[in-house]
Design a protein around this motif. Structure first.
Motif, PDB file in Angstrom:
ATOM      1  N   UNK A 196       0.831  -1.302   0.017  1.00  0.00           N
ATOM      2  CA  UNK A 196      -0.131  -0.026   0.065  1.00  0.00           C
ATOM      3  C   UNK A 196       0.885   1.199   0.119  1.00  0.00           C
ATOM      4  N   UNK A 197       0.394   2.233  -1.043  1.00  0.00           N
ATOM      5  CA  UNK A 197       1.336   3.321  -1.009  1.00  0.00           C
ATOM      6  C   UNK A 197       0.319   4.407  -0.818  1.00  0.00           C
ATOM      7  N   UNK A 198       0.807   5.518   0.045  1.00  0.00           N
ATOM      8  CA  UNK A 198       0.011   6.563   0.141  1.00  0.00           C
ATOM      9  C   UNK A 198       0.467   8.023  -0.706  1.00  0.00           C
ATOM     10  N   UNK A 258      -4.733   6.223  -0.994  1.00  0.00           N
ATOM     11  CA  UNK A 258      -3.846   5.003  -1.010  1.00  0.00           C
ATOM     12  C   UNK A 258      -4.163   4.174  -2.124  1.00  0.00           C
ATOM     13  N   UNK A 259      -3.001   3.454  -2.301  1.00  0.00           N
ATOM     14  CA  UNK A 259      -3.197   2.623  -3.566  1.00  0.00           C
ATOM     15  C   UNK A 259      -2.410   1.293  -3.168  1.00  0.00           C
ATOM     16  N   UNK A 260      -3.216   0.386  -3.498  1.00  0.00           N
ATOM     17  CA  UNK A 260      -2.918  -1.156  -3.209  1.00  0.00           C
ATOM     18  C   UNK A 260      -2.517  -1.799  -4.662  1.00  0.00           C
ATOM     19  N   UNK A 261      -1.504  -2.648  -4.394  1.00  0.00           N
ATOM     20  CA  UNK A 261      -0.884  -3.471  -5.379  1.00  0.00           C
ATOM     21  C   UNK A 261      -0.555  -5.014  -4.817  1.00  0.00           C
ATOM     22  N   UNK A 262      -0.761  -5.710  -5.729  1.00  0.00           N
ATOM     23  CA  UNK A 262      -0.655  -6.992  -5.211  1.00  0.00           C
ATOM     24  C   UNK A 262       0.204  -8.067  -6.218  1.00  0.00           C
TER      25      UNK A 262
END
Length: 800
Positions: free
Chosen positions: A57-59, A64-68
């Motif tokens: 998770x990046x702010x 917030x942006x979630x990558x997986x």
């Protein structure tokens, strides 16, 4: 994932308030969680039969942006966005580059107008992708840079970049020349005893905290450790004793790991995001789900209010004020003035004297606008009127920023710092100011550039001011009345769990009722000395289930002779701390204070000084299970190959290695007995295990995959060991010859922190040891390293 409604009123009352500051804890005040969430989370458009693995998770700009990770043999990387870390919106595939097939653990960092993504497709080296937005499209910018999986980037306050990645026996760390070039790495002393992966570094209050995971994604004992350093992100780390900070081997919740850490919406809290294992997909890859828990800090010590699952958890707090500006403020929430040919906007709402404020802006709308007379941009705080306020001035001519103060119309420059090299003011940048009685800190794009102890926090509004010729594009702007980790004191703690003493006090009473210091603490945490009668540590606590809980306290030896009272549930109890309660080997000892019945849900726990002076580091709660008066252990966790045909007579291990575990994790004080026989086939040790928890077994993880104690027999010695996965320490030993084919009676007495070992019915113990940081609950087990050992049935009885 929507909010989970809570019963009763939609308010949360944890503290009593006196003006601007928390004054005293309202013990037995109402504790109701206004908004909650629940782990694990389910997101829209997860990878089918794969889920959310390796969440990052990046702010950025208030979102917030979630990558997986991408499922094996699929192409592209999925992303989600959120404003509160709870409600997530699917943003689609942020890249569809063919090389991203099976992209493992993508992570994204923002720097000077670009978003850089680091990922290892199918574990075959690393690539760097770049985009102008956090939702892509990301395009590949490099050739294969090599290195093993799980690359992570950390940018230090001096602008230097560091890259960490997975390795056997420890995390690798490399200095980067630029976002695309990774130098030769060195192995950090951050090993989980086998393959170690999923690293991330954050910097907080001058400390570097690294989290890392191991040993195998399919292991129940997959877990998260942390370490802390003061000098360098790629130097020597200290491994604190409260590791691992995220672990669970329960049937319905296990395989926890590969975490990322992110600042909460209030800009003061931090959260750890990780996955749990569901199983394997039809094609073979692991199926995982996303979880999030609150991180807590106490000096060098970091801990998790969890892991939580299956019940409501306090949602992240939002700022007291926030506005997603898209260019310019609106007069509904802002006031506009002009000062000395400078356009000024300030919020209609103001902060307390302790606050964190964040400002996002594109300062120059074009490089042609960089006229020295028209390139001064300021963020304002503690604004009372046009003649009294503070601010941060960004000077596009000198590429510097200054902390300044205007008092009664007179300006004073307090401190100046240069901006990082090659900053482009036509790109998005973030300024953040933390201000309190400790002073003022100023961050540029999350790098700490200014710190002033003399600039104590003052209340006021926040805002912007800029030269008349400037046309900035303003972004997300917010403030909260928290700073320097103050929000950690508002957290509803978990039971079972650990509560740091420093989080149980009112800061306004420090020096009167409490003294707070790191002096003589072995882990660099703050301890609290209760200075007066009725000085209390009080905690709002959420008990996961109704039951009896053992409450213990880690207290300094000079507290011997003092008297404390504990209040929990419907019970209050006074405890006299006796000298014999303390270990002779340590200045600190964890002392059990008794069993208390807690109902399921939120309630208060307090520890109060009645007599004498006691210094406390933390308080623990553990859920108890009643120990039978006399019980033959039924081993339900079986690792290795065992011969059970002997029934109630003997138990033989048929393999070279084997472990059995039985009983309840909440067993506390008890005696465990059995007979051990050595035969001609013996070639390695046999052991009794006790007070064990988090038991696991997997080929690609450490051999000692549990926490607890081991009493081993071999080569004429009996050894007592303390084991916590990769940490295996011999604590005491004695000579003991076992006759060949002759049964030996073994009895172990566990009472509080004291362990006594008795052989063949002797009244005097062969070996006695007090663990100053004792495991106070856990199951029992047996273990062998070779064939030939015979065990009689193992029996357990209560000491009550």
């Amino acid at each position: 994932m929507g909010l989970i409604a809570t019963a009763a009123a939609a308010v949360i009352v944890v503290f009593a308030w006196d003006g601007e500051h928390k004054s005293e804890r309202a013990f037995e005040g109402e504790i109701v969680m206004e908004q909650t969430y629940q782990n694990p989370m389910t997101l829209d458009q997860e990878w089918e039969d794969y889920g959310i693995g390796d969440p990052y998770v990046m702010r950025f700009n208030g979102k917030y942006y979630l990558y997986c990770s991408t499922k094996d043999w699929r192409v592209g990387i999925k992303a989600w966005s959120s404003e509160d870390l709870i409600h997530w919106q699917y943003e689609g595939l942020v890249t569809e580059e063919p090389l991203t097939e099976g992209a493992y653990a993508p992570e994204v960092v923002y720097w000077n107008g670009s978003f850089y993504m680091y990922t290892s497709p199918a574990g075959k080296g690393h690539y760097v992708l770049r985009s102008d937005t956090p939702t892509g499209p990301f395009t590949i910018e490099t050739e294969n840079l090599g290195l093993s999986i799980d690359g992570s980037v950390f940018i230090d306050d001096d602008g230097k970049w560091y890259f960490t990645n997975a390795a056997s026996g420890g995390i690798m760390a490399s200095l980067m020349e630029d976002p695309y070039t990774i130098g030769v790495g060195d192995k950090l002393n951050t090993s989980l005893g086998h393959w170690t992966e999923g690293s991330m570094i954050i910097k907080r209050q001058g400390r570097y905290y690294i989290t890392y995971t191991g040993n195998h994604v399919f292991s129940r004992g997959y877990r998260v450790n942390y370490a802390v350093a003061h000098d360098s992100p790629n130097g020597i780390y200290t491994i604190p004793e409260n590791n691992p900070i995220v672990i669970s081997t329960e049937d319905d919740f296990n395989g926890l790991g590969h975490s990322s850490t992110v600042m909460g919406p209030d800009m003061d809290s931090y959260y750890i995001v990780y996955h749990n294992l569901i199983g394997s997909s039809a094609e073979g890859p692991p199926v995982r789900m996303m979880n999030m828990d609150r991180l807590l800090f106490n000096g060098d010590k970091m801990s998790v209010a969890g892991p939580t699952h299956g019940f409501p958890v306090q949602a992240p707090a939002m700022p007291g004020f926030y506005d997603h500006l898209d260019g310019m403020p609106q007069e509904e929430r802002w006031e506009r003035t002009e000062q000395q040919d400078k356009e000024t906007w300030v919020t209609k709402e103001g902060t307390n004297s302790r606050f964190t404020a964040e400002y996002n802006a594109v300062i120059l709308n074009s490089k042609e606008a960089a006229d020295p007379e028209a390139s001064v941009f300021e963020t304002l705080f503690s604004y009372r009127d046009a003649d009294n306020f503070r601010g941060i001035r960004v000077d596009g001519d000198t590429m510097s920023m200054s902390l300044f103060e205007i008092k009664q119309g007179q300006e004073r420059i307090i401190q100046t710092a240069g901006l990082p090299d090659e900053m482009d003011l036509t790109k998005h940048h973030t300024l953040r100011t933390e201000s309190s009685k400790e002073g003022t800190l100023v961050y540029w794009d999350n790098l700490l550039l200014i710190g002033s102890e003399e600039t104590k926090g003052e209340a006021g509004t926040i805002g912007y001011r800029w030269s008349a010729g400037l046309q900035p594009i303003l972004g997300y702007t917010a403030f909260s009345n928290e700073a320097g980790g103050s929000s950690d004191q508002s957290v509803i703690q978990q039971a079972p769990g650990t509560m740091e003493a420093v989080h149980g006090i009112s800061g306004e009473d420090e020096g009167k009722l409490y003294s707070v210091s790191t002096e003589n603490t072995p882990d660099g945490s703050y301890a609290v000395t209760l200075l007066q009668k009725d000085s209390a540590l009080s905690f709002p606590v959420y008990a996961r289930e109704e039951g009896n809980y053992l409450i213990s306290v880690m207290v300094a030896k000079d507290g011997a002779g003092s008297k404390l009272s504990v209040r929990a549930g419907d019970k209050s109890k006074e405890i006299q701390l006796k000298l014999e309660d303390f270990s002779e080997e340590s200045e600190w000892t964890k002392i059990p204070l008794g069993s208390f019945h807690l109902g399921q849900g939120a309630q208060w726990i307090s520890l109060t000084r009645e007599k004498g002076e006691a210094t406390v580091r933390y308080i623990e709660t553990e859920l108890l299970n009643p120990v039978p008066s006399q019980h033959t252990v039924d081993f339900t966790k079986i690792y290795g190959s065992w011969d059970f045909t002997g029934g109630q007579t003997t138990l033989r291990n048929e393999a070279r290695e084997g472990k059995l575990f039985g009983g309840e994790s909440g067993w506390s004080d008890y005696e465990v007995s059995f007979q051990l026989t050595s035969t001609d086939e013996v070639s390695a040790e046999a052991s009794l295990l006790f007070r064990t928890a988090n038991e696991s077994d997997f080929p690609d993880q450490v051999k000692d995959a549990f926490r607890g104690y081991e009493l081993s027999f071999n080569n004429g010695l009996v050894k007592l060991k303390r084991i916590n996965y990769e940490i295996n320490e011999e604590m005491a030993s004695e000579l003991l010859e076992l006759g060949n084919n002759k049964p030996t009676d073994v009895r172990v007495r566990l009472e509080g922190a004291t362990i006594g070992i008795y052989i063949d019915g002797a009244e005097k113990p062969l070996l006695t040891w007090m663990d100053p940081n004792a495991f106070l609950t856990g199951r029992v087990g047996i273990r062998t390293g070779s064939q030939g050992w015979l065990f009689s049935p193992v029996t357990v009885k209560s000491l009550d």
